[in-house]
Design an enzyme around this catalytic site. Structure first.
Site, PDB file in Angstrom:
ATOM      1  N   GLN A  49      66.008  93.002  15.878  1.00 10.90           N
ATOM      2  CA  GLN A  49      66.332  91.698  16.563  1.00 10.90           C
ATOM      3  C   GLN A  49      65.117  90.839  15.786  1.00 10.90           C
ATOM      4  OE1 GLN A  49      68.028  90.230  19.851  1.00 10.90           O
ATOM      5  NE2 GLN A  49      68.842  92.127  20.479  1.00 10.90           N
ATOM      6  N   THR A  50      64.830  90.989  14.483  1.00 11.91           N
ATOM      7  CA  THR A  50      63.906  89.941  13.898  1.00 11.91           C
ATOM      8  C   THR A  50      64.715  88.865  13.792  1.00 11.91           C
ATOM      9  OG1 THR A  50      64.650  90.888  11.758  1.00 11.91           O
ATOM     10  CG2 THR A  50      62.429  91.647  12.587  1.00 11.91           C
TER      11      THR A  50
ATOM     12  N   CYS B 151      76.775  90.588  36.253  1.00  9.10           N
ATOM     13  CA  CYS B 151      77.562  91.720  36.154  1.00  9.10           C
ATOM     14  C   CYS B 151      78.621  91.888  35.180  1.00  9.10           C
ATOM     15  CB  CYS B 151      78.184  92.310  37.413  1.00  9.10           C
ATOM     16  SG  CYS B 151      76.812  93.208  38.317  1.00  9.10           S
TER      17      CYS B 151
ATOM     18  N   GLY C  77      75.416  79.996  19.804  1.00 10.42           N
ATOM     19  CA  GLY C  77      75.230  81.365  19.347  1.00 10.42           C
ATOM     20  C   GLY C  77      74.937  81.312  17.857  1.00 10.42           C
TER      21      GLY C  77
END
Lengths: 407, 546
Positions: free
Chosen positions: B255-256, B401, B483
């Site tokens: 996750q660089t 959840c 995103g």
């Protein structure tokens, strides 16, 4: 749970938070509810009594407790006004767990204001000087222990700043571990001064050294104290080798180490170091003196055994292995008279005894006590006793006889 | 000015439906949740909750005066009108950051933004459903859970996971890997970040060197105990070391910030040096970055070829690798297609609920209920156990959840009943992330490599939003760019306020069935067997027409 118990349990809870001993956020919340803690804190400040150790060294434990309770009670009262909680973490260390109201000023400003308020109130109401170290805000309760550690670290800076301080971790530079100033050379310079019993010289070196450090303000006090203890230890070893009393030095060393470690400010440390060095020099001096005793006792014995023969200062000093110059100087200190006078006194005393108790002639008595020239003996005797040997012999005998016949 | 959601029982709107939305909106700006509340940015770069401060004030005012049969319309963070609708209609509908496809790129978007015509809402910032980092943690936890389930019999016990990046998103990795039983080695080029994560216990151990990290990892693997080890090092160098020393981890990902080359640190430079070089000599900097990415991706391809489970964690690394000259960069899959898709096929997604009372007790009570009704679900048990232990609430307490299409409506009903009976102190807002089965079209992430090639079909999120409006959700919004940035995704958000009334129950029943069921239909339509089986169920809540 009664209020008393709740108060007690709350302290345990706060300590656990600061030691990071609670593993679950939910447990924290449950405890918070049971203990009626309305808001969880998000920052920590630590408060210490300035110079606590040195100021209470001669106080009873009850007195010490009374001082601590006074500060704690006052802190607690004032902290409540800020919606903060107080718990004692160590003998002279209180943690204030508080919540930063962010909407007015910056986090640091808010914390420093709160710290200053508490400090001033405590000082005003108890007359006891205190300092505060403050950590950063952590929004996660599980990270509160980090704020505590920062507060402790900030508080260590009091060492350089002096007493009655409020120090936020964001306002100080981290301590460096660099001890370039404390070179080996310092030790040897100090050793020379100590061996020479040069108190002034030794203290000047120390003052210079610590003055430099004080300007830097960035050395970890603990590292610095450790190094100073090392220096003191070295000086003590040197002192022992120079004849200082080991037992006395051990006592001095124990006291020094404890006091150095507990010293609260640079000023206090500086005076402790001076005292320590003075102490070591004193021991070296006393040791020397004691050693002199032994040397001169030995010299006197030698003189007593040999005064009937021609005897010289060089001969005696050679016998006790010190220089004639030092011997002559020390001999006067030790006996209160110079070598010749001392030998003369021994000889004349012996001569008086012989004159009174034997029928030896004045000339023989003179020879017997080391004067081979009767004229010279006569002159010396008259000088010391106030009459020639022959007259002394007659007058004393007459007086003695009269006394005994009367008795 | 510090903005926080009101808490407790008294309300300032004309009903809990409006009040719930008002509290969610303000909660997104809580300083302990939001990234830059003073700029109205909640998270994710520049994800804003409202276009500007005037808009925010106008929205708050409109919500406070909104009647129970009115609907407030928000256009890219600005309120534009209140309409008389129906009681069951949404109280708020929104559209944000949408552009006509031809002009749908950052450059054009920024021009319009500068003119004050639009705002970037990311996903849950724009739809007022952002709740802080718990969502990231849950998503990461779920991903590694799926990796464990798919490859290692349901647990990462005794498995080594190699990854990198300990930034905001990446720092969930060590927690999630260890919580799934595994041994994580996480590299980050920034020593201060590694140290910071150690201080906050995000990683368990900070190793001084890769050799030391491996030594520790070996011990824990032998004992089958979980641990996360942080090590300072550049991902390309660290992964290269594994290749050259023939050490093959069980799982490799990263996750660089490969999606943002300005933040990616080239090998051999410290973060500070990298920053300076980027300013002084951008060309040389980019060259160094691309060379590092080339080695980084090369090593991952190599580790995959030697048997490791390797996946891209949504940071565009493969594409950058391809640009840097690695032809087979796409030989390993993206996480969404590989591990999240099977969950979407059964309508399982990032469901969440928020206690409008502000009292954590309300969430803990719902935790207990959810555990009792889904007794057999060990994953759920593990997750709640983990999150209750490690996660502190900020702002309004909330829970995330992943529930499927059946579970959501069952649980929604129970929550509403708990509100009605007074077991909970105030109503609950039920919402979800936009990255849900039907709710998102995002060809680089959630809809990458769809079986039927429907990656870029954006009808589904639009239908999803329209359906949720028709079903009676309290808030519905449709957005683009969340995103992955403008031009690359379209997605919708939804919220229903469970205020304990029968009307709320009707809303919940419709929305919580329709919303995930459309997701199942979307995946059935794309040819996924699991979804196709589910829609055949007699109790599937929609009639499947084709």
């Amino acid at each position: 749970m009664g209020d008393f118990l709740k108060d007690y349990a709350r302290k345990g809870f706060l300590k656990d938070l600061l030691f990071n001993d609670i593993v679950s956020v939910r447990d924290i919340w449950e405890l918070q509810k049971i203990l009626n803690i309305e808001h969880l804190p998000d920052a920590v400040m630590v408060v210490t009594i300035d110079n606590y150790y040195s100021d209470t060294i001669n106080k009873s434990e009850i007195q010490k407790q009374a001082i601590r309770v006074k500060v704690y009670e006052c802190l607690k009262r004032c902290a409540e006004e800020l919606d903060a909680m107080v718990v004692n973490m160590e003998e002279n260390l209180f943690a204030v767990l508080f919540r930063i109201e962010k909407d007015r000023v910056s986090e640091v400003e808010y914390s420093v204001n709160a710290g200053a308020y508490l400090k001033e109130r405590v000082e005003r109401e108890t007359g006891i000087s205190v300092s505060a170290g403050i950590g950063r805000r952590y929004k996660d309760i599980m990270d509160l222990h980090l704020s505590y550690k920062e507060a402790l670290s900030a508080c260590h800076h009091k060492f350089f700043l002096g007493k009655s301080q409020v120090i936020h971790i964001d306002n100080v530079l981290p301590f460096s571990e660099d001890l370039g100033l404390y070179s080996v050379e310092v030790e040897s310079q100090l050793s020379v001064r100590v061996l020479a019993c040069d108190e002034e010289g030794a203290i000047n070196i120390l003052r210079e050294l610590m003055g430099d450090t004080l300007q830097q303000k960035a050395i970890n006090p603990l590292t610095m104290k450790t190094r100073l203890i090392e220096i003191i230890t070295t000086l003590m070893r040197v002192a022992v080798e120079a004849g200082a009393d080991q037992e006395n030095l051990a006592v001095l060393s124990g006291k020094c180490v404890e006091e150095i470690l507990k010293s609260d400010t640079m000023t206090a440390l500086q005076s402790l170091m001076q005292q320590a060095i003075k102490g070591v020099i004193q021991e070296v001096y006393q040791g020397r003196k004691r050693m002199n005793l032994e040397v001169f006792e030995k010299a006197l014995n030698y003189i007593r055994d040999n005064f009937k023969k021609p005897i010289t200062l060089e001969e005696v000093s050679d016998h006790v292995h010190i220089s004639p110059y030092y011997f002559s100087h020390g001999f006067k200190n030790f006996t209160g008279m110079n070598f010749i006078d001392y030998v003369t006194k021994l000889r004349i005393d012996e001569a008086k005894k012989l004159l009174l108790t034997t029928d030896m002639s004045v000339g023989d008595v003179g020879k017997q006590v080391g004067y081979y020239d009767p004229n010279y003996f006569g002159r010396v005797f008259k000088n010391v006793v106030g009459m020639p040997p022959s007259k002394f012999k007659v007058s004393k005998k007459v007086r003695l006889e009269r006394i005994f016949s009367e008795g | 000015m510090v903005i926080k959601s009101p808490v407790g029982n008294s309300i300032s709107c004309k009903g809990w439906q409006q009040e719930g939305l008002l509290r969610l909106l303000l909660n997104c700006l809580d300083p302990d949740i939001a990234k830059a509340p003073e700029e109205l940015v909640a998270y994710g770069g520049r994800g804003k909750v409202a276009r500007d401060i005037e808009s925010l004030k106008a929205i708050v005012n409109a919500l406070m005066n909104l009647e129970n049969d009115e609907t407030l319309l928000i256009q890219s963070g600005k309120p534009v009108g209140v309409f008389r609708t129906f009681e069951y209609a949404p109280r708020v509908i929104m559209a944000g950051a949408l552009l006509v496809p031809h002009w749908s790129n950052w450059e054009y978007f920024h021009k319009l933004e500068e003119k004050g015509l639009t705002a970037y809402g990311q996903s849950t910032a724009g739809s007022w459903a952002y709740i802080g980092t718990q969502g990231i943690l849950q998503g990461t936890w779920e991903t590694f859970g799926q990796v464990a389930k798919r490859h290692f019999g349901g647990t990462l016990k005794g498995r080594m996971v190699l990854t990198s990046g300990l930034g905001e998103m990446g720092s969930a990795q060590p927690l999630a890997i260890a919580a799934n039983g595994g041994v994580a080695i996480v590299a980050d080029a920034d020593r201060t970040i590694v140290k910071k994560r150690l201080m906050s216990s995000t990683i368990d151990i900070m190793a001084d060197s890769l050799e030391e990290a491996l030594k520790i990892a070996k011990e824990y693997i032998t004992r089958e105990e979980p641990v996360s080890i942080g090590v300072c090092g550049n991902a390309a160098d660290v992964y290269g070391y594994f290749v050259s020393h023939k050490i093959i981890p069980d799982v490799v990902t990263d996750q660089t910030p490969a999606h943002d080359l300005e933040s990616y640190i080239p090998s051999g430079l410290s973060p500070r040096e990298a920053h300076l070089l980027a300013e002084e000599d951008p060309e040389r900097y980019e060259k160094m970055v691309m060379e590092t990415i080339r080695r980084h991706v090369r090593a991952m391809v190599e580790l995959k070829n030697r048997g490791a489970v390797v996946f891209d964690y949504g940071n565009n690394l493969r594409e950058q690798g391809r640009r840097a000259g690695i032809e087979d960069a796409f030989c390993f899959p993206g996480f969404a297609a590989e591990y999240i898709r099977p969950l979407f096929c059964e309508g399982r997604g990032p469901f969440r609920w928020v206690a409008l009372s502000g009292d954590p007790e309300d969430i803990y009570k719902t935790d207990e209920v959810i555990l009792s009704i889904f007794k057999g679900d060990t994953r759920l048990h593990d997750w709640l156990n983990f999150v209750e232990r490690r996660f502190m609430f900020h702002g309004l307490p909330a829970r995330v959840c992943w529930l499927n299409y059946k579970e959501r409506s069952v649980f929604g009903k129970i929550i509403n009943e708990m509100v009605a009976s007074g077991k909970l102190k105030a109503p609950i807002a039920i919402t979800r992330d936009h990255m849900d089965a039907a709710a998102v079209a995002s060809p680089f992430r959630e809809t990458e490599a769809m079986k039927d090639g429907s990656d870029a079909i954006a009808d589904w999120p639009v239908l999803n939003a329209l359906l949720n409006c028709s079903s009676g959700a309290t808030l519905v919004g449709i957005y683009q760019g969340g995103g992955v940035g403008i031009g690359y995704s379209i997605h919708s958000g939804v919220t229903v306020i469970a205020d304990g009334t029968e009307k709320a129950q009707e809303r919940l029943d419709h929305v919580l069935k329709a919303d995930p069921a459309l997701g199942v239909i979307r995946y059935a339509d794309a040819g996924y067997d699991m979804a196709r089986e589910i829609i055949k169920d007699s109790d599937f809540p929609a009639k499947v027409v084709n």
